[in-house]
Design an enzyme around this catalytic site. Structure first.
Site, PDB file in Angstrom:
ATOM      1  N   ASP A 172       0.848  -1.199   0.000  1.00 53.62           N
ATOM      2  CA  ASP A 172       0.000   0.000   0.000  1.00 53.62           C
ATOM      3  C   ASP A 172       0.878   1.240   0.000  1.00 53.62           C
ATOM      4  O   ASP A 172       2.090   1.175   0.210  1.00 53.62           O
ATOM      5  CB  ASP A 172      -0.913  -0.011   1.241  1.00 53.62           C
ATOM      6  CG  ASP A 172      -2.041   1.013   1.164  1.00 53.62           C
ATOM      7  OD1 ASP A 172      -2.247   1.619   0.092  1.00 53.62           O
ATOM      8  OD2 ASP A 172      -2.728   1.209   2.184  1.00 53.62           O
ATOM      9  N   SER A 201      -0.179   8.758   1.885  1.00 56.02           N
ATOM     10  CA  SER A 201       0.288  10.136   1.705  1.00 56.02           C
ATOM     11  C   SER A 201       0.065  10.906   2.994  1.00 56.02           C
ATOM     12  O   SER A 201      -0.936  10.694   3.684  1.00 56.02           O
ATOM     13  CB  SER A 201      -0.507  10.781   0.559  1.00 56.02           C
ATOM     14  OG  SER A 201      -0.442  12.182   0.660  1.00 56.02           O
ATOM     15  N   THR A 221      -9.104  10.521   0.590  1.00 55.83           N
ATOM     16  CA  THR A 221      -9.464   9.555  -0.457  1.00 55.83           C
ATOM     17  C   THR A 221     -10.863   8.989  -0.230  1.00 55.83           C
ATOM     18  O   THR A 221     -11.646   8.801  -1.170  1.00 55.83           O
ATOM     19  CB  THR A 221      -8.414   8.429  -0.490  1.00 55.83           C
ATOM     20  OG1 THR A 221      -7.154   9.019  -0.774  1.00 55.83           O
ATOM     21  CG2 THR A 221      -8.723   7.392  -1.542  1.00 55.83           C
ATOM     22  N   LYS A 244      -2.045   2.506  12.003  1.00 52.98           N
ATOM     23  CA  LYS A 244      -3.134   2.094  11.105  1.00 52.98           C
ATOM     24  C   LYS A 244      -2.604   1.228   9.962  1.00 52.98           C
ATOM     25  O   LYS A 244      -3.227   0.239   9.566  1.00 52.98           O
ATOM     26  CB  LYS A 244      -3.842   3.337  10.551  1.00 52.98           C
ATOM     27  CG  LYS A 244      -4.648   4.066  11.611  1.00 52.98           C
ATOM     28  CD  LYS A 244      -5.203   5.393  11.122  1.00 52.98           C
ATOM     29  CE  LYS A 244      -4.184   6.479  11.087  1.00 52.98           C
ATOM     30  NZ  LYS A 244      -4.643   7.848  11.147  1.00 52.98           N
TER      31      LYS A 244
END
Ligand code: URA
Length: 439
Positions: free
Chosen positions: A80, A83, A120, A187
């Protein structure tokens, strides 16, 4: 272990032991540490910092505060990108399908907009029918069958971060390198990835405005992630102007589909997206050289296969099956669409990107309170990049607003955010540098 004793220790600049960090995270998660105690420790960490080992221990304890996903049954590498946040940063929407096309699996768990930056998840929510919060079974099915799924964070993933972040947000302790590091990585580690690439933004539209502070954050993220067992590299990229020519939610989805299909492709956005894709393919072991990685990513895009994967992901998560072909008929449109005409001629020499992000929030495209409902249709498009030669009366951008009054405000904000000068400005490279463990 008394909460106040842990706070005193950090207040007095002493490193916290792993069991003290674990006690803090347990109290943070179950609520037994009061908001005041959490805020006090947050401020003590903000002021006095943390050693690398402390930051790793905090990150791991926050990861373990909830479910940790396991993708070991996937038939390929699981990777993954994350940003640190910017304006017009819709890279994830293209990156996930590009990298999935090349054979990686991308379970992209993304967040909502934060401050002036877009999220996102909010962008994906602009697509009618798209289930951005699917149950775990559907999430796994889509990742396995399509190769990628862009979804929202679930409540059981790093719940300690959820409470800590909300307290930091209102106590002036967001911009702390160890706290941002633990927040982001807890996370990502809980998402069960096998490798990670970070896009650390530097500039006037990023949380880290200078290259020095962005570099500090990148070094910390890379060191802590690797220290926690997750192979991670970072690219530092320029955020002194919006990355895409669109900022908002539906407008950034439209920009992403145009990018994928080749109808229109912003040049800087393409450079950053392909650089991150190459980095992910290297990290995932799909390519062994940078040249090979770039070529794989470029082919995934130019062949249209990445656009196809994006369409399949949208449809598998409940969106329209023909979204890529007919996105204009599905995405919400703002009633007022107004070009912002320049009152003078000159080259665009600077764009106050944060102010563009704030203008989008003010249009209703972001939140000022966590419970706000956002307006997916509004935003700003056709943002002229730095270096554009503008004649008087040319559009600097196009505002998409709910009403004329909002459009007036956004128009004024765009005018104020743009600086025009006589000479053609130096064009900064969008990818500033790569940060790996040893750099
Ligand atoms: N994004 C996060 O997830 N956490 C932070 O602390 C800052 C940005």
């Amino acid at each position: 272990m008394l909460p106040q004793e842990i706070v005193r220790k950090k207040r007095d600049r002493q490193p916290l032991a792993p069991d003290e960090i674990a006690a803090f995270v347990a109290g943070l998660t179950d609520g037994s540490f009061s908001e005041g105690q959490v805020a006090a420790l947050g401020m003590a960490i903000f002021l006095n910092g943390m050693e690398r080992d402390e930051a790793v221990a905090l990150t791991l304890a926050m990861r373990d505060s909830g479910t940790v996903l396991d993708w070991s049954d996937m038939p390929g590498p699981v990777t993954d990108k994350h940003s640190t946040g910017g304006v017009g940063d819709n890279v994830s929407l293209m990156l996930a399908p590009i990298v999935a096309t090349c054979g990686a699996y991308v379970p992209m768990i993304s967040g909502r907009g934060l401050g002036h930056t877009g999220g996102t998840l909010d962008k994906m929510d602009a697509i009618p029918g798209y289930a951005s919060q699917p149950d775990k079974a559907l999430f796994r099915k889509v990742v396995r069958e399509v190769g990628c799924a862009v979804i929202g964070q679930t409540a059981d993933l790093a719940p300690a971060d959820k409470r800590f972040y909300a307290i930091r947000d209102v106590t002036g302790t967001v911009e702390s390198i160890p706290l941002i590091t633990a927040s982001i990585l807890s996370k990502k580690l809980a998402a069960g990835l096998q490798s990670l690439v970070l896009d650390v933004k530097a500039g006037n539209g990023a949380f880290m405005a200078t290259k020095k502070s962005a570099s500090g954050l990148a070094q910390s993220l890379v060191a802590v992630a690797n220290g926690a067992g997750l192979p991670t590299t970072a690219l530092m990229t320029d955020m002194n102007q919006p990355l895409a020519s669109a900022a908002g939610n539906a407008v950034e989805v439209a920009n992403a589909v145009d990018f994928l299909t080749g109808r229109a492709r912003d040049r800087r956005l393409e450079e950053v997206t392909l650089a991150l894709a190459a980095e992910m393919l290297l990290a995932a072991g799909i390519a062994s050289t940078h040249r090979q990685a770039e070529s794989l990513a470029g082919n995934a895009l130019s062949s249209g296969r990445a656009a196809d994967v994006f369409g399949r992901m949208v449809s598998a998560l409940g969106g329209p099956a023909d979204f890529v072909e007919k996105y204009q008929t599905y995405l919400p449109q703002a009633p007022v669409i107004r070009p912002v005409k320049s009152g003078k001629s000159g080259f665009v020499t600077a764009i106050a990107s944060r102010d563009i992000g704030i203008a989008v929030v003010a249009l209703g495209g972001g939140r000022t309170k966590p419970e706000d409902v956002i307006d997916h249709a509004v935003g700003i498009t056709a943002l002229a990049p730095v270096g554009t030669d503008i004649a008087k009366g040319d559009a600097l951008a196009i505002v998409h607003a709910r009403n004329e009054a909002d459009a007036d405000q956004a128009e004024a904000a765009v005018h104020a955010a743009y600086t025009l000068g006589e000479g053609r400005p130096r064009m900064p490279r969008p990818v500033i540098r790569r940060i790996a463990l040893s750099s």
